[in-house]
Each structure stands twice: as structure tokens, then as C-alpha cells.
Enzyme design. Structure first.
Site, PDB file in Angstrom:
ATOM      1  CG  ASP A  25      42.851 129.160 -24.920  1.00  5.69           C
ATOM      2  OD1 ASP A  25      43.358 128.155 -25.267  1.00  5.69           O
ATOM      3  OD2 ASP A  25      41.577 128.866 -23.934  1.00  5.69           O
ATOM      4  CG  ASN A  81      39.981 122.985 -27.306  1.00  9.35           C
ATOM      5  OD1 ASN A  81      38.625 122.366 -28.147  1.00  9.35           O
ATOM      6  ND2 ASN A  81      39.766 121.901 -26.336  1.00  9.35           N
ATOM      7  CG  ASP A 137      33.437 128.432 -17.887  1.00  5.84           C
ATOM      8  OD1 ASP A 137      33.272 127.945 -18.471  1.00  5.84           O
ATOM      9  OD2 ASP A 137      34.446 129.071 -18.578  1.00  5.84           O
ATOM     10  CD  GLU A 189      38.059 124.151 -22.500  1.00  2.00           C
ATOM     11  OE1 GLU A 189      36.150 124.486 -22.634  1.00  2.00           O
ATOM     12  OE2 GLU A 189      37.962 125.474 -22.580  1.00  2.00           O
ATOM     13  CG  HIS A 232      41.554 124.769 -18.307  1.00  2.78           C
ATOM     14  ND1 HIS A 232      41.051 125.926 -18.480  1.00  2.78           N
ATOM     15  CD2 HIS A 232      40.293 124.321 -19.280  1.00  2.78           C
ATOM     16  CE1 HIS A 232      40.255 126.734 -19.443  1.00  2.78           C
ATOM     17  NE2 HIS A 232      39.640 126.301 -19.901  1.00  2.78           N
ATOM     18  NE  ARG A 233      37.274 127.141 -17.258  1.00  2.00           N
ATOM     19  CZ  ARG A 233      38.434 127.812 -16.627  1.00  2.00           C
ATOM     20  NH1 ARG A 233      38.653 127.822 -15.449  1.00  2.00           N
ATOM     21  NH2 ARG A 233      37.798 129.209 -17.136  1.00  2.00           N
ATOM     22  CE  LYS A 265      40.970 125.001 -24.198  1.00  2.00           C
ATOM     23  NZ  LYS A 265      40.260 126.263 -23.894  1.00  2.00           N
TER      24      LYS A 265
END
Ligand code: DC
Length: 678
Positions: free
Chosen positions: A52, A94, A331, A359, A403-404, A436
């Protein structure tokens, strides 16, 4: 970072030790943009290096900012609010934190100075709404076209025509919706100082503003760059007349609070002895996700903190379910959903509608994947409820390029602590999506977790010299994200040491002493012995021949055993040699015995030597190989032979890739996961 399609995490049992966090994504991309718009040079310290931030840096370079590395800092020389480059196509992957603010800044700049910019991203980016920001910018008088679907990227900003001269409509308040993404407000606030020279500019928020702490970060960083926004609660924000970006000269990016959540949860679940210490973020953080600590405490975490650090231990166990409005920590709240796997009762996370436009649709994704592990999950438009599994199942976790999801589900590998019997391994599909925001997440996780050695899978690849076992084993290790042991190298290193010190082939006690005292280290592309690079020296023919001789001594083999066993570490090991499957790892999960005809092997060795510019005779190479085979096979101790349960593979007629695929297929069948893409 792993280049694997999947990463299998073995059952894990505890965690302790220290981890340093990568820089905050939210702070990094805001600071980059502000530095890029300011006059002068900003030295940015501890900037996040990830997908990112890379797209933001590339965009700024394309727009004419000068960016250089200087020691540990990144120097960004900004545009001073003036467009040098007036036409560009920017691909933003993204990265919402790049797309939204660049849209606002470039729309405003194109309107006031002339210009035409196209902003696009990956397909998922084109499904993430941006209409509220586009509407706000159009009210201001910016010319914006949605190139595919109204309200979504890709976008065209400006028409390329010269500016009209009457400027933008900055006198009336700009209205922006705050209930889909707070990034729209952030984007406007970051960009409006560009047009506040003559009048103050006000933004009014319509609807309930979500994710308020992210707007706090924006205000805080604007202030660091000389812009003090006046505010009326969360309703209206005014950029004062005469505002101009002023570089602070130097700025430090604190660790990422959302990334910290995985290690805070790790401590709460698995630091049952010493704590997990997290460096890079603490009580002085300006990030909203730092408030994850309160939620983690409510579930049972024992957290100590100070400026720039946290220490987390298990407190209450099992964890306690909570019901929480997560609007302020959207998040990090995903991590709570995984902590719920270890909690008594049902954890309800509410007010998380924004998850649906991240995402991926994170509510749907979390529900699917938690269910795969055995959890009971309910979901609604803006909430999720999770109850721990009664029976855990080994699961392949789909990560949706998010990613999370990859990071939080790694915590499911501690299921043994929740009583899973037998403990279940967890497969993370496409683990490299962590790039990311946290490219080396798994490496850092593995550096602080522990398990019983018996849980760590081992694949052995034994075979005669020049059979290609080293090539096969290292390719397998790469494909699986496992560690790699080239056991020949430990014998070669002993031989090299003996040759250098003039120790004879027959001096078994002295050779064993040398073997026991080897200061040998392996890294991705280099082997060092007492700090010196010996990668090339170890491959010399004379060293190989000496290794073959001294490896017949029982005392030498015994002295090298511990060193070889120490390579068995999370997440797994691929070991190649002669006796990996028979003596060193007799309980290995998969044993491969690789052969190739003597003629093929002599040919391969010949090619190898010629390519290095070493002249060689194919017949004498073959004779050497056969002599070495005989010696390795006939020695009384640990002779070269297939383990009884080994899978035999003759690769005389196979390419390396075909051999790798063949072994991976056997491996897949032995794993408790349905299929790699399940
Ligand atoms: O695989 P290689 O050519 O690098 O191995 C060098 C020598 O080391 C080989 O001839 C025999 C010995 N060796 C061994 O005895 N046991 C092992 N596991 C690996 C190598």
C-alpha cells in the site's frame, strides 16, 4: 516473504519474546501525501514498506516528487502545491489510503491548475465505493468522471483543459457523507489546504461519522504539517484561510496499531509464562486501534504499556466473550472475532457495516472461515456473533486477498490450548497477501511462538550424490514456506575446517571435536562459517570427497546430530542428505528417496562444472560418483539406503518442476486439508 500458495501452521502451544512492529499504514500514507504536497524536504523515519505504501510512493514519483533513501530515513521533496506533471495514469492496487486522498488532491489541483489524471486499481478496488467523495468534490466544482460505474473507480480527474480562472466554489460548506467510509472526509481534509489560500473552507459531515479515530489521525498529522483544522465536534471541520503545508523537516511513523492487535491477541491466548513484548507502539499512540487493548483486556488479556511499548500476558483463561460496538476499531475488531474462538460464551461485534466494503466483504469472509474451524457464527448486515468450536477441524482458510484475514486466522493455530484433540493444523491460503501492510508477518510471528517439536512437520529427501536432492528439497521448502536443511553442508563444513587446519581423515576424535564446535549459519542465499562466506568453498570437489570420508566416523555423525535436529522449527522443515529419513528424522511425515542413474548424475555434475568454467571429464566424474555411492552405501554407520517407508522417486527423466510437483502431490494427500484451493 513466502512465495507459497498456502502456508500450513502446525499446532502451536505458547508464545513469548519481543516483536518490532512495521510502521502504521494509515500514518505512512497520510504522511507521504502531506510531504508530497509540502514545500521542502521531509525525512520520514520508520515508514511502512508494504504494497500500500509502495503504490503511494510510485504515484508521488510519477507526479514529480523527488524521493530518496538516506540511511534509515526516506527523504520526500514535495511539490509545494504546484503540479509539475499535468497528465498521468496512476495504478493504486487495492490501497484505499492512496485512492481516496489522491483523488481529492488531484481533482482539486487539476481544477485549479489544469490537468488530467486517471486513477485505477485492482478489480476489488473498482468495487469499493467512492461516490460520496466524488459528489463532494463535484460540489466544489471539480470535473470527475467515473470511467466504468458511477460511484466507483476507475476515475478521471480533470479534463486536461486549462483552468477556467474562476476557481472552485470554496465559500459554501462542502457536504460529505460520513457513514460509509471516514476516508472520504480524510481525503477532503488532506486536500483542502490546497485551495484555502484566500478563504477558509468548511466541510460538513452528513450522517453519523464512522471510524472517528482515523479522522483524529488526519487532524493530528495535518497539524504536524502546519494546518490547524477548526472543528465543531464531528459535524463540521474548517481549514482556515491562509493554510499552507509546512514540512516538519523530520517525522517518525509509529508502529501499526492494527498490526499490533495480532500480537496483543497472541499474548492473551498463548503467553502463559513470559509476556509477548511489542515494540513500536504504546500508550502515546495517535491511532484509534490502540483502543483494541481495552477490548482485549475485557476478554482477559493482561496488558502493561508505556510510551512505544506494550507487554501482554494471558490473564483470564479461557477468554471471556464480550459484546462490543466496534465502530471505533473496525480493523482490529477482526482480531476479536478470532479471539472469540478461545472464549467462553458468544462474542457479539456490532456496528461494523464498514467491514462489507473493505478489501473483501469481511463479515461474510470471517463467518465462512470461522465456521470451517468449527465455530458457530451468526451474522447480520452490520454485526457478527461467534461462539467457540465444540469440535475443532483442520481448515484451509481462504484469505480473499485480505491481509487481515490471513493475519488474524494465524491465531487459530493455538487450538490445542482450547482443548482441540487432536490439535488441528491451520492452512492459510495465499499467505503473501499480508504484503499489503505487513510483509514479514509470519516470520515475526514464528520468531515468538513455540510448540512441541513433534508437531513440526518434516519432509526428508535422501539420495546419492548428484541425484538433485538439494535442488528438489530447497524447491519444496520454498513452495511450502518451510525451513531447509542441506545436511551435506554440515559434513562439508566439517571437512573444510579439517582441510584448513590440516587435520587428517583418520583423526576421528579431533574431527568430532571440529564437528561439535562448528560455527555454521545458513541464510536464504549464503552459508557462513565463523562469519566467513563459504557457500562456494563448500561445493568444491575436494571438500565433497573429504566429507564423504569423514562422514563414516560415528563420533563425527554423533557430533553433528544436534545441529541437524535444531533445524526442525515452526512452520516445518525439508531436510536433504543420506540418512535424514533413516537416522536423524526417523519419524518424518514424508520421506522421499531420490535416485537417478549414474550416467544421468555424471552428466548433470559435468554440466554444472562446465557452467562454472571448471573443465571436467565425464567418465572420471562417473567413476568418482560410483566410488562415493559405494562408500556411502557400505559404511557400517548410517549407510545410504531408503527408509522402509520412503517414497521412491527416480528423476532421471524428470524436470526439477516435475519432481517438485510429484512430491507436493504426495504431501497434499497426507495433509488433513481437502485441497490446496478449498
Ligand atoms: O550431499 P553432499 O554431496 O553435499 O554430501 C557430502 C558428503 O557428506 C556425502 O558424500 C556424504 C556425507 N553426508 C552424509 O554422510 N550424510 C548426510 N546426511 C549428508 C551428507
Amino acid at each position: 516473504m513466502f512465495a507459497t500458495r498456502f502456508l500450513d501452521l502446525p499446532p502451536l502451544l505458547s508464545a513469548s519474546g519481543s516483536v518490532a512492529l512495521p510502521g502504521s499504514k494509515s500514518i505512512s500514507n497520510r504522511v507521504l501525501l502531506l510531504a508530497g504536497l509540502s514545500a521542502g524536504t521531509t525525512a520520514i523515519h520508520d515508514l511502512l514498506d508494504s504494497d500500500d505504501t509502495r503504490v503511494m510512493l510510485t504515484a508521488l514519483r510519477t507526479l514529480g516528487c523527488v524521493i530518496e533513501e538516506k540511511g534509515a530515513a526516506l527523504l520526500v521533496t514535495g511539490l509545494d502545491g504546484r503540479l509539475d506533471v499535468k497528465e498521468a495514469q496512476l495504478f493504486l492496487g487495492n490501497a484505499g489510503t492512496a485512492m481516496r486522498p489522491l483523488t481529492a488532491a488531484l481533482a482539486v489541483l487539476a481544477a485549479t491548475q489544469g490537468g488530467r489524471f486517471e486513477l485505477s486499481g485492482v478489480p476489488r478496488m473498482h468495487e469499493r465505493p467512492i461516490g460520496d467523495l466524488v459528489d463532494a468534490l463535484r460540489q466544489l466544482g471539480c470535473d470527475i468522471a467515473c470511467l466504468q460505474t458511477e460511484g466507483y473507480p476507475p476515475l478521471r480527474l480533470g479534463s486536461g483543459a486549462a483552468p477556467t480562472g474562476h476557481g472552485l466554489r470554496t465559500q459554501a460548506p462542502i457536504r460529505v457523507r460520513g457513514d460509509v467510509s471516514s476516508q472520504f472526509l480524510t481525503a477532503l481534509l488532506l486536500a483542502l489546504p490546497l485551495v484555502a489560500e484566500r478563504h477558509a473552507v468548511t466541510v460538513e459531515v452528513e450522517g453519523e461519522l464512522i471510524s472517528k479515530p482515523y479522522v483524529e489521525i488526519t487532524l493530528n498529522l495535518l497539524e504536524r504539517f502546519g494546518i490547524v483544522v477548526q472543528r465543531d465536534g464531528w459535524r463540521a471541520f474548517t481549514v482556515p484561510q491562509g493554510s499552507a503545508y509546512r514540512s516538519p523537516g523530520s517525522i517518525h511513523v509509529e508502529g501499526d496499531a492494527s498490526s499490533a492487535s495480532y500480537f496483543i491477541a497472541l499474548g492473551a491466548i498463548a503467553a502463559n509464562d513470559a509476556p509477548v513484548r511489542i515494540e513500536g507502539i504504546g500508550t502515546d499512540s495517535i491511532q484509534g486501534d490502540i483502543r483494541f487493548i481495552q477490548a482485549a483486556r475485557a476478554m482477559g488479556a493482561d496488558v502493561l504499556s508505556g510510551p512505544g511499548w506494550l507487554e501482554v500476558k494471558r490473564g483470564r483463561w479461557p477468554l471471556q466473550a464480550i459484546t462490543l460496538d466496534c465502530n471505533h476499531i473496525p480493523d482490529a475488531a477482526m482480531t476479536l472475532a478470532v479471539m472469540a474462538l478461545y472464549a467462553q460464551g458468544t462474542t457479539r461485534l456490532t456496528n461494523i457495516a464498514s467491514w462489507r466494503v473493505k478489501e473483501t466483504d469481511r463479515i461474510a469472509a470471517m463467518a465462512n472461515e470461522l465456521r470451517k474451524l468449527g465455530a458457530a457464527v451468526d451474522e447480520g448486515p452490520d454485526w457478527i456473533a461467534v461462539t467457540a468450536p465444540v469440535r475443532w477441524t483442520a481448515a484451509a482458510i481462504h484469505t480473499y486477498d485480505d491481509h487481515r484475514i490471513a493475519m488474524c486466522f494465524s491465531l487459530a493455530a493455538f487450538n490445542a490450548l482450547a482443548g482441540a484433540a487432536p490439535p488441528a493444523p491451520v492452512r492459510i491460503l495465499d499467505p503473501q497477501c499480508v504484503g499489503k501492510t505487513f510483509p514479514d508477518y509470519f516470520e515475526r510471528l514464528f520468531s515468538v511462538v513455540r510448540t512441541d517439536t513433534a508437531h513440526v512437520p518434516v519432509i526428508t529427501v535422501d539420495g546419492p550424490t548428484a541425484s538433485g536432492k538439494g535442488t528438489l528439497a530447497s524447491a519444496l521448502a520454498k513452495a511450502l514456506g518451510y525451513h531447509f536443511l542441506d545436511s551435506g553442508a554440515v559434513y562439508r563444513a566439517t571437512a573444510l575446517t579439517a582441510l584448513r587446519l590440516g587435520v587428517g581423515t583418520d583423526d576421528e576424535p579431533r574431527l568430532a571435536e571440529l564437528a561439535a564446535g562448528l560455527d555454521l549459519h545458513f541464510s536464504a542465499d549464503q552459508i557462513t562459517l565463523r562469519g566467513l562466506d563459504v557457500t562456494e568453498a563448500l561445493r568444491l570437489e575436494e571438500v565433497g570427497a573429504m566429507a564423504s570420508k569423514i562422514s563414516a566416523w560415528p563420533a563425527v555423525r554423533a557430533a553433528l546430530r544436534e545441529l541437524q535436529l535444531s533445524f526442525r522449527q515452526v512452520p516445518g522443515l525439508v531436510a536433504d542428505g543420506r540418512d535424514m529419513g533413516t537416522v536423524i528424522f526417523p519419524g518424518a511425515d514424508l520421506k522421499v528417496f531420490l535416485t537417478a542413474s549414474a550416467a544421468t548424475r555424471a552428466e548433470r555434475r559435468h554440466k554444472q562444472l562446465i557452467s562454472k568454467g571448471i573443465s571436467a571429464n565425464i567418465d572420471s566424474l562417473r567413476a568418482d560418483l560410483e566410488a562415493r555411492d559405494a562408500r556411502d552405501q557400505n559404511r557400517s554407520i548410517a549407510p545410504l539406503k531408503p527408509a522402509e517407508d520412503a517414497t521412491l522417486l527416480d528423476n532421471s527423466a524428470l524436470t526439477v518442476q516435475a519432481s517438485v510437483d510429484a512430491v507436493l502431490e504426495v504431501w497434499q494427500r497426507r495433509r488433513p486439508f481437502a485441497s490446496p484451493s478449498a
